[in-house]
Design a protein around this motif. Sequence first.
Motif, PDB file in Angstrom:
ATOM      1  N   HIS A   7       0.836  -1.206   0.000  1.00  0.00           N
ATOM      2  CA  HIS A   7       0.000   0.000   0.000  1.00  0.00           C
ATOM      3  C   HIS A   7       0.870   1.255   0.000  1.00  0.00           C
ATOM      4  CE1 HIS A   7      -3.339  -2.554   1.257  1.00  0.00           C
ATOM      5  NE2 HIS A   7      -2.750  -2.848   2.400  1.00  0.00           N
ATOM      6  N   SER A   8       0.349   2.330  -0.604  1.00  0.00           N
ATOM      7  CA  SER A   8       0.874   3.658  -0.269  1.00  0.00           C
ATOM      8  C   SER A   8       0.482   3.903   1.179  1.00  0.00           C
ATOM      9  CB  SER A   8       0.246   4.724  -1.170  1.00  0.00           C
ATOM     10  OG  SER A   8       0.654   4.563  -2.503  1.00  0.00           O
ATOM     11  N   LEU A   9       1.447   4.184   2.030  1.00  0.00           N
ATOM     12  CA  LEU A   9       1.164   4.264   3.464  1.00  0.00           C
ATOM     13  C   LEU A   9       0.112   5.324   3.787  1.00  0.00           C
ATOM     14  CD1 LEU A   9       1.851   3.096   6.241  1.00  0.00           C
ATOM     15  CD2 LEU A   9       3.650   4.833   6.437  1.00  0.00           C
ATOM     16  N   LYS A  10       0.076   6.388   3.010  1.00  0.00           N
ATOM     17  CA  LYS A  10      -0.907   7.448   3.287  1.00  0.00           C
ATOM     18  C   LYS A  10      -2.345   6.961   3.089  1.00  0.00           C
ATOM     19  CE  LYS A  10      -0.631   9.630  -1.307  1.00  0.00           C
ATOM     20  NZ  LYS A  10      -2.034   9.490  -1.702  1.00  0.00           N
ATOM     21  N   ASP A  11      -2.528   5.840   2.385  1.00  0.00           N
ATOM     22  CA  ASP A  11      -3.864   5.290   2.168  1.00  0.00           C
ATOM     23  C   ASP A  11      -4.252   4.225   3.190  1.00  0.00           C
ATOM     24  OD1 ASP A  11      -4.174   6.849  -0.101  1.00  0.00           O
ATOM     25  OD2 ASP A  11      -3.448   5.298  -1.457  1.00  0.00           O
ATOM     26  N   VAL A  12      -3.343   3.894   4.107  1.00  0.00           N
ATOM     27  CA  VAL A  12      -3.577   2.785   5.033  1.00  0.00           C
ATOM     28  C   VAL A  12      -4.317   3.269   6.279  1.00  0.00           C
ATOM     29  CG1 VAL A  12      -2.479   0.991   6.441  1.00  0.00           C
ATOM     30  CG2 VAL A  12      -1.530   1.577   4.204  1.00  0.00           C
ATOM     31  N   PRO A  13      -5.508   2.716   6.555  1.00  0.00           N
ATOM     32  CA  PRO A  13      -6.247   3.093   7.763  1.00  0.00           C
ATOM     33  C   PRO A  13      -5.490   2.715   9.035  1.00  0.00           C
ATOM     34  CG  PRO A  13      -7.666   1.941   6.188  1.00  0.00           C
ATOM     35  CD  PRO A  13      -6.250   1.766   5.709  1.00  0.00           C
ATOM     36  N   MET A  14      -5.964   3.211  10.163  1.00  0.00           N
ATOM     37  CA  MET A  14      -5.317   2.950  11.444  1.00  0.00           C
ATOM     38  C   MET A  14      -5.613   1.552  11.991  1.00  0.00           C
ATOM     39  SD  MET A  14      -3.565   5.551  12.130  1.00  0.00           S
ATOM     40  CE  MET A  14      -3.411   6.705  10.778  1.00  0.00           C
ATOM     41  N   GLU A  15      -6.793   1.037  11.676  1.00  0.00           N
ATOM     42  CA  GLU A  15      -7.208  -0.256  12.221  1.00  0.00           C
ATOM     43  C   GLU A  15      -7.156  -1.323  11.140  1.00  0.00           C
ATOM     44  OE1 GLU A  15      -7.760  -0.473  15.413  1.00  0.00           O
ATOM     45  OE2 GLU A  15      -7.611   1.701  15.725  1.00  0.00           O
ATOM     46  N   GLU A  70      -8.147  11.015  15.593  1.00  0.00           N
ATOM     47  CA  GLU A  70      -9.230  10.285  14.921  1.00  0.00           C
ATOM     48  C   GLU A  70      -9.587  10.951  13.607  1.00  0.00           C
ATOM     49  OE1 GLU A  70     -12.143  10.400  18.122  1.00  0.00           O
ATOM     50  OE2 GLU A  70     -11.677   8.319  18.602  1.00  0.00           O
ATOM     51  N   GLY A  71      -8.553  11.303  12.852  1.00  0.00           N
ATOM     52  CA  GLY A  71      -8.763  12.002  11.591  1.00  0.00           C
ATOM     53  C   GLY A  71      -8.744  11.062  10.405  1.00  0.00           C
ATOM     54  N   GLY A  72      -9.822  11.007   9.651  1.00  0.00           N
ATOM     55  CA  GLY A  72      -9.873  10.224   8.428  1.00  0.00           C
ATOM     56  C   GLY A  72      -9.518  11.088   7.238  1.00  0.00           C
ATOM     57  N   CYS A  73      -9.750  10.549   6.040  1.00  0.00           N
ATOM     58  CA  CYS A  73      -9.404  11.307   4.835  1.00  0.00           C
ATOM     59  C   CYS A  73     -10.386  12.438   4.578  1.00  0.00           C
ATOM     60  CB  CYS A  73      -9.347  10.383   3.629  1.00  0.00           C
ATOM     61  SG  CYS A  73     -10.955   9.860   3.044  1.00  0.00           S
ATOM     62  N   GLN A  74     -11.517  12.459   5.312  1.00  0.00           N
ATOM     63  CA  GLN A  74     -12.521  13.484   5.064  1.00  0.00           C
ATOM     64  C   GLN A  74     -12.274  14.759   5.853  1.00  0.00           C
ATOM     65  OE1 GLN A  74     -12.922  10.674   6.730  1.00  0.00           O
ATOM     66  NE2 GLN A  74     -14.569  10.751   8.235  1.00  0.00           N
ATOM     67  N   VAL A  75     -11.136  14.854   6.526  1.00  0.00           N
ATOM     68  CA  VAL A  75     -10.803  16.083   7.244  1.00  0.00           C
ATOM     69  C   VAL A  75      -9.388  16.538   6.863  1.00  0.00           C
ATOM     70  CG1 VAL A  75     -12.332  15.731   9.201  1.00  0.00           C
ATOM     71  CG2 VAL A  75     -10.079  14.696   9.247  1.00  0.00           C
TER      72      VAL A  75
END
Length: 314
Positions: free
Chosen positions: A78-86, A238-243
């Motif tokens: 994966h591109s690490l920036k696309d990898v979720p936390m969980e 708790e920041g996702g890609c939508q912020v």
Amino acid sequence: MDRLIIATRESKLAMWQAEHIQARLKEAHPKLDVVINSMTSKGDQILDTPLAKIGGKGLFTKELETSMLAGESHIAVHSLKDVPMEFPEGLKLSVITKRHDPRDALLSQKYSSIEELPQKAVVGTTSLRRRMQILKIRPDLTIKNLRGNVNTRIRKLKDGEYDAIILASSGIKRLGLQEEVKYFTPISEELMIPAMGQAALGIEIVDTPELEKIISVLKDEDATVETTIEREFVRVLEGGCQVPIGINAKIDGDSVNIQALVGLPDGEEIIYEKLTCKKDEYTTKGEELAKLFIERGAKELLEKAEHIAMTEVF
């Protein structure tokens, strides 16, 4: 293990990344048969809707994880920036590879820098982080959403849909696309703070000691230090890609220089901090910085940013 199967998306950049890891593993383990299992993710299929409205960046990893859990693949690149936390039970983020250029870049057929763009120029990006920082610098610009793989985005630029677009420098360089446009201008981290993990690859594996040992040859210590700080910062917020969140940690000798910001998509309200820590303190600094942001009202600001993103931006 005689055969290792790598799960990857089918985009040109994802395939480059998977083939890069395949070559490194073959070099380290000459007797190991390393093959690639490519597939199309939901994030690649839905190109007319911003990611934030259809589930976020996890859409780029879900199919790959399903393949691993089904026993069809052993690892995913994966591109690490696309990898979720969980991660799903049975899977884990095992290794961070050597980091390349983490900067964003301005691509244009007419203009060599953000400063050169004319009033109300149309700039393409669907990243709220990039939108926020561009508008902070140039509030007069017009930001237009931009989806698709790297080649598609460059084609849209060349077709005249945008005066400039912003992409990750590393992806352009990995695919050798710098010459596809007249101007390819990396933007300094001081002017535009990159995304968490940008320019590093994350290797997700089926959680077994055997795979952990095989993949360990790919680990880069400096990238691990930097991206651990960045991922912990985002995890605590708790920041996702939508912020809109930017975080960049950079090793300088025995120290790590960190800068981060969160804010609103229009760039009018931003919290910014920077600090320096010892390299051996890296496991706690991301969380400490996030708590400092929370004390300054980051949670409330991000909630407001998410609402604006969903109701006004997209």
